[in-house]
Design an enzyme around this catalytic site. Structure first.
Site, PDB file in Angstrom:
ATOM      1  N   SER A  20       0.798  -1.225   0.000  1.00  0.00           N
ATOM      2  CA  SER A  20       0.000   0.000   0.000  1.00  0.00           C
ATOM      3  C   SER A  20       0.832   1.277   0.000  1.00  0.00           C
ATOM      4  CB  SER A  20      -0.958   0.001   1.186  1.00  0.00           C
ATOM      5  OG  SER A  20      -0.255  -0.138   2.390  1.00  0.00           O
ATOM      6  N   HIS A  25      -5.430  -3.766  -1.865  1.00  0.00           N
ATOM      7  CA  HIS A  25      -5.203  -2.795  -2.944  1.00  0.00           C
ATOM      8  C   HIS A  25      -5.142  -3.433  -4.328  1.00  0.00           C
ATOM      9  CE1 HIS A  25      -4.603   0.845  -0.554  1.00  0.00           C
ATOM     10  NE2 HIS A  25      -4.124   0.025   0.359  1.00  0.00           N
ATOM     11  N   LYS A  74     -12.279   0.004  -0.200  1.00  0.00           N
ATOM     12  CA  LYS A  74     -11.440   0.746  -1.152  1.00  0.00           C
ATOM     13  C   LYS A  74     -12.143   0.724  -2.517  1.00  0.00           C
ATOM     14  CE  LYS A  74      -7.400  -0.481   1.589  1.00  0.00           C
ATOM     15  NZ  LYS A  74      -7.403   0.651   2.494  1.00  0.00           N
TER      16      LYS A  74
HETATM   17  N1  PMP Z   1      -4.829  -4.434   4.396  1.00  0.00           N
HETATM   18  C1  PMP Z   1      -4.197  -3.499   3.651  1.00  0.00           C
HETATM   19  C2  PMP Z   1      -3.047  -3.931   2.797  1.00  0.00           C
HETATM   20  C3  PMP Z   1      -4.628  -2.158   3.683  1.00  0.00           C
HETATM   21  O1  PMP Z   1      -4.003  -1.227   2.958  1.00  0.00           O
HETATM   22  C4  PMP Z   1      -5.732  -1.807   4.499  1.00  0.00           C
HETATM   23  C5  PMP Z   1      -6.282  -0.391   4.542  1.00  0.00           C
HETATM   24  N2  PMP Z   1      -5.400   0.605   4.817  1.00  0.00           N
HETATM   25  C6  PMP Z   1      -6.338  -2.809   5.250  1.00  0.00           C
HETATM   26  C7  PMP Z   1      -5.884  -4.099   5.170  1.00  0.00           C
HETATM   27  C8  PMP Z   1      -7.487  -2.478   6.153  1.00  0.00           C
HETATM   28  O2  PMP Z   1      -8.649  -2.364   5.428  1.00  0.00           O
HETATM   29  P1  PMP Z   1      -9.919  -1.570   6.012  1.00  0.00           P
HETATM   30  O3  PMP Z   1      -9.678  -0.125   5.766  1.00  0.00           O
HETATM   31  O4  PMP Z   1     -11.046  -2.139   5.248  1.00  0.00           O
HETATM   32  O5  PMP Z   1      -9.996  -1.891   7.466  1.00  0.00           O
END
Ligand code: PMP
Length: 394
Positions: A183, A211, A242
């Site tokens: 990310s 992502h 997302k």
């Molecule tokens: N895994 C990854 C790789 C992420 O980038 C994120 C969000 N920042 C999450 C999990 C968490 O997802 P959520 O925002 O739906 O809690």
């Protein structure tokens, strides 16, 4: 009794201020779209995970409204008691079809999906091997598990294999965990190689594709689909917050995975399930994604264009292979200054610094979406050029 002054926290907050990384939460007035009103000012938004513009898509909003009329605003209980509506079942069926897996189990967020799933599948006597740049929710999920843990160097297959070689025989189950798309850098995990090593050493595989889902693969089916690895990854995580534009997280895999998590996935047992107004638009979004490539194509066209233009100006864009576009600045204070100046000039891109990324690798992270117009991207590039030159970044 007097309330504590929490001076030990005040000192830490002062440290944040001294190093230039202290910030207030930005306030958004209205929907999270390509152009937003932030702290009272209209700006171009290059910080959202709303990859496909689904967060305010009219079809999704309609689905939410209809669901409220029929089901009300809350699920009323955890899923294992009386919070599991027919809508939740339909959502998981549609997601399993989308991901081309036997079954899907949905949690209330991507974060608690990782936190709940990892601790449920590996225990004492098992080993987790995790990429050093994996997301914070994976790290927390690992901490909650009683399995032993070790990390391998980011995307480094020699490092992964040396751990497997040395440790495989000492454990019952070994779980290799990686993000599908990282990310903070936008690079894609070398999944074919990871899966091959897992097969060679009889290890399980776990891919967090927060992502990659809605972005990579056929109609956004994700990183596993992108590499044609269906049936060879044991657990694939996705988020519904997302590209899907709503809220929630899920794990896709086998019927056995789902059966076990419905008994031992702690966030499912102890936290209320997603509300109907979230579930119905998720179903709508996944059906929409499966019916057209319009959104994913537009996302990629925009991302390629924006990267090309920033690249021409001489910005360091790291090693991104996806619409996540980091502009590497380095110094933490300078990164936050760059972000502030971009905002003063009408472009919102959040600065990302230690501890989210390693020290000295501060960056502003641009998230291009399908909803941006060419005019908005051109305007953003113009502002990047002006501020970049003023600050002698380019
Ligand atoms: N895994 C990854 C790789 C992420 O980038 C994120 C969000 N920042 C999450 C999990 C968490 O997802 P959520 O925002 O739906 O809690």
């Amino acid at each position: 009794m007097n309330i504590h002054e929490l001076t030990f926290l005040q000192e830490k907050i002062q440290e944040l201020k001294d190093t230039g990384v202290y910030r207030k939460l930005p306030i958004l007035e209205g929907p999270n779209e390509a152009e937003i009103t932030l702290n009272g000012k209209k700006v171009i938004n290059l910080s959202s995970n709303n990859y496909l513009g689904f967060a305010s898509h009219p079809k999704l909003k309609d689905a939410a409204t209809r669901a409220i009329e029929k089901y009300g605003v809350g699920a009323g209980a955890v899923r294992t008691i009386v919070g599991n509506m027919d809508l939740h079942e339909e959502m998981e069926k549609v997601l399993a079809q989308f991901k081309r897996e036997e079954a899907v189990m949905v949690f209330q967020s991507g974060f608690n999906c990782n936190a709940g799933t990892i601790q449920a599948i590996v225990e004492k006597g098992d080993l987790i091997i995790s990429d050093e740049l994996n997301h914070a929710s994976i790290i927390d999920g690992c901490r909650l598990s009683k399995a032993d843990k070790t990390v391998y160097k980011h995307a480094d297959m020699e490092s992964l294999e040396s751990v497997l070689k040395e440790k495989r025989d000492q454990y019952r189950n070994v779980l290799i965990i990686t993000d599908g798309v990282f990310s903070m850098d936008g690079d894609i995990a070398p999944l074919p190689e990871i899966v091959a090593l897992a097969e060679k050493y009889n290890a399980l595989t776990y891919v967090d594709d927060a992502h990659g889902s809605g972005v990579l693969g056929e109609n956004g089916r994700g990183t596993v689909d992108h590499f044609g690895l269906h049936g060879r990854v044991d657990f694939t995580i996705g988020t519904l917050s997302k590209a899907i534009g709503v809220i929630g997280g899920y794990v896709a895999g086998s019927h056995t995975m789902k059966e076990w998590l419905s008994h031992r996935g702690r966030p499912l047992l102890f936290s209320t399930s997603l509300p109907p107004a979230a579930v119905a638009p998720i179903i709508e979004a996944v059906n929409l994604l499966m019916s057209t490539r319009e959104y994913t194509d537009r996302l990629w066209d925009n991302a390629r264009y924006f990267k090309q233009e920033l690249g021409k100006l001489g910005f360091d864009l790291g090693k991104s292979e996806t619409p996540i576009t980091p502009v590497i600045i380095g110094n933490e204070g300078k990164t936050m200054d760059f972000s502030r100046k971009l905002l003063e000039n009408g472009v919102f891109v959040s600065g990302i610094v230690f501890p989210t990324v390693p020290k000295g690798t501060g960056r502003v992270r641009c998230m291009v979406t399908a909803a941006h117009t060419k005019e908005q991207l051109d305007q953003a590039v113009k502002v990047f050029k002006q501020v970049g030159q003023e600050m002698e970044i380019i």
